[in-house]
Design a protein around this motif. Structure first.
Motif, short mmCIF file in Angstrom:
data_model
loop_
_atom_site.label_atom_id
_atom_site.label_comp_id
_atom_site.label_asym_id
_atom_site.label_seq_id
_atom_site.Cartn_x
_atom_site.Cartn_y
_atom_site.Cartn_z
N GLY A 75 -3.49 -20.76 -43.84
CA GLY A 75 -2.81 -19.88 -42.90
C GLY A 75 -3.71 -18.97 -42.10
N ALA A 76 -4.89 -18.68 -42.64
CA ALA A 76 -5.83 -17.79 -41.94
C ALA A 76 -6.67 -18.53 -40.91
CB ALA A 76 -6.73 -17.09 -42.96
N LEU B 272 -5.36 -21.11 -38.70
CA LEU B 272 -4.44 -21.96 -37.96
C LEU B 272 -5.02 -22.39 -36.62
CD1 LEU B 272 -1.69 -23.28 -37.83
CD2 LEU B 272 -0.74 -21.13 -36.96
N THR C 187 -1.85 -21.88 -48.87
CA THR C 187 -1.44 -21.33 -47.59
C THR C 187 -2.04 -19.97 -47.35
OG1 THR C 187 0.66 -22.51 -47.85
CG2 THR C 187 0.56 -20.83 -46.15
N ASP D 193 -0.73 -8.32 -41.66
CA ASP D 193 0.54 -9.02 -41.57
C ASP D 193 1.73 -8.14 -41.92
OD1 ASP D 193 -0.63 -11.54 -40.98
OD2 ASP D 193 -1.06 -11.86 -43.10
N TYR E 4 6.17 -15.00 -43.06
CA TYR E 4 5.33 -15.90 -43.86
C TYR E 4 5.36 -17.32 -43.32
CZ TYR E 4 3.02 -18.01 -47.84
OH TYR E 4 2.13 -18.69 -48.62
N SER F 156 4.96 -18.28 -40.43
CA SER F 156 3.88 -18.50 -39.47
C SER F 156 2.66 -19.07 -40.17
CB SER F 156 3.52 -17.19 -38.76
OG SER F 156 3.02 -16.23 -39.68
N LYS F 157 2.44 -18.66 -41.43
CA LYS F 157 1.34 -19.23 -42.21
C LYS F 157 1.68 -20.65 -42.66
CE LYS F 157 -0.31 -14.78 -43.99
NZ LYS F 157 -1.61 -14.81 -43.31
#
Length: 315
Positions: A57-58, A60, A117, A124, A130, A132-133
Motif C-alpha cells: 500500500g505504501a 502504489l 498491504t 493516513d 484503508y 485505498s491501500k
C-alpha cells in the motif's frame, strides 16, 4: 488459484488463513499469502516474520508504473486506478516470479512467502480509507497469471466491509469463517446475499466448535454452505498464539478440515472470462461513480475489448 478468507472480526479468519497457507506450503505447493486486513496480524499467525518486505500500500505509484507496462490505453501511471483492468501491453506477472514487484515486496513468515498491504501511518489518520491501500492488492491480482496448483491466499478485511471494493470478485473460492454464534453467522448472511449477485463461490468453515450443539447450530443456520469445521483445541490455540509448532500439533480432525479446503479449491477450475468480466464491470462502476470526475479523463477507454484473459495473454 486465489482463495479469500473472510468473516466477522474475531472469528479466526486470520488463524485459518495462516493454517491453510502453512498446510499448502508443507505439502510442497507453491503458495503466496497476502495480509489484506486492516489489522496486520498474518505474519504473527504464520509463526513470526523471518524476512520483512515493504508493504504494497505504501508503494502504489511504483506498482502502477510497473503494471502499466506499454499499454497504449493508459497514458500514464497517474491515469490508473485500483480497478484498471489489464490490456494488451500491460505487465502481467507470474506468482513469485522474477520481477520487480515480487523481488521487492515478498517477505517470509513461518516458512510461507508473504506480502502485506500495510498499516495506517500517521499521515493516513482521519483522511484516508484503508481500501485505498487495498487497491495495490486488487491491481496485483488483476495482473496475475496464476495457474492450477499455484495458490494465492488472502486474509481479507473483517465483516461485510470486504464488499467496499471489487476485490471480493477476484477469487476462485471464498471461505467464510464462522463461529457457532448468532453474531458469527450474521456476516455469512450478508456475504451470501451479495455474493449471489455475482456468482461468487462461498463456503462456510465453522471454527471454535466445541461439541454437537455447536455443529448443529451451524448446520441449521447456514445449511449446505457449511463445508467443514475445526474443533476448538490446543492445536488451534497454538495457531492463534502464532506458535511455530502449530501445524504439527494440530489434531487429525482439524488437519482433515484443511485437506477438505484444498480439495474444494482444486475442484473448481479457474474461469478467466468470469474474472475479467467482473474486473471490467467494477472498473466501469468506479469510472462512472468518481474516477472520471476526479482524473478528468475517460477511464472507460482503458478497457481493451480485444484483450484475452488467461495464459494466452502472455503470448
Amino acid at each position: 488459484m486465489r482463495i479469500a478468507f473472510v468473516g466477522k472480526g474475531g472469528s479466526g479468519k486470520t488463524t485459518l488463513t495462516a493454517l491453510f497457507s502453512r498446510h499448502l506450503a508443507r505439502c510442497g505447493a507453491p503458495v503466496l499469502a497476502i495480509d489484506g486486513d486492516i489489522n496486520q496480524h498474518l505474519a504473527e499467525a504464520l509463526g513470526g516474520a523471518e524476512e520483512s518486505a515493504p508493504p504494497l500500500g505504501a508503494h502504489l505509484a511504483e506498482i502502477k508504473t510497473l503494471l502499466r507496462g506499454d499499454n497504449p490505453r493508459i497514458p500514464s501511471p497517474e491515469a490508473m486506478i485500483k480497478t484498471t483492468p489489464p490490456g494488451r501491453g500491460s505487465r502481467l506477472l507470474r506468482p513469485l516470479g522474477d520481477d520487480e514487484l515480487h523481488t521487492r515486496h515478498v517477505g517470509r513468515a513461518g516458512g510461507v512467502p508473504l506480502m502485506v498491504t500495510g498499516e495506517f501511518d500517521e499521515s493516513d489518520l482521519g483522511v484516508a480509507c484503508y481500501h485505498s491501500k487495498l487497491g495495490a492488492v486488487e491491481l496485483y491480482l488483476g495482473h496475475l497469471l496464476d495457474g492450477p496448483g499455484e495458490y494465492v491466499v488472502v486474509d481479507m478485511t473483517a465483516g461485510a466491509d470486504a464488499f467496499a471494493s471489487g476485490l471480493f470478485t477476484r477469487f476462485d473460492m471464498t471461505f467464510l469463517v464462522a463461529e457457532p454464534t448468532r453474531k458469527g453467522v450474521s456476516v455469512y448472511r450478508q456475504y451470501r446475499d451479495h455474493a449471489e449477485q455475482f456468482g461468487i463461490r462461498i463456503a462456510v468453515v465453522g471454527n471454535k466448535v466445541t461439541g454437537e450443539d455447536d455443529l448443529l447450530f451451524l448446520k441449521e443456520q447456514v445449511g449446505d454452505d457449511l463445508l467443514t469445521h475445526l474443533v476448538h483445541s490446543p492445536g488451534v490455540r497454538a495457531a492463534e498464539q502464532g506458535r511455530a509448532d502449530a501445524l504439527t500439533s494440530l489434531e487429525p480432525h482439524n488437519l482433515h478440515a484443511l485437506r477438505i479446503l484444498r480439495q474444494t479449491v482444486d475442484a473448481h477450475p479457474r474461469d478467466w472470462h468470469r474474472l475479467h468480466r467482473h474486473a471490467v464491470e467494477f472498473h466501469l462502476r468506479n469510472v462512472h461513480a468518481w474516477a472520471d470526475a476526479r482524473t478528468g479523463g475517460d477511464l472507460a477507454a482503458q478497457v481493451d475489448p480485444d484483450y484475452v484473459p488467461g495464459s494466452a495473454a502472455l503470448l
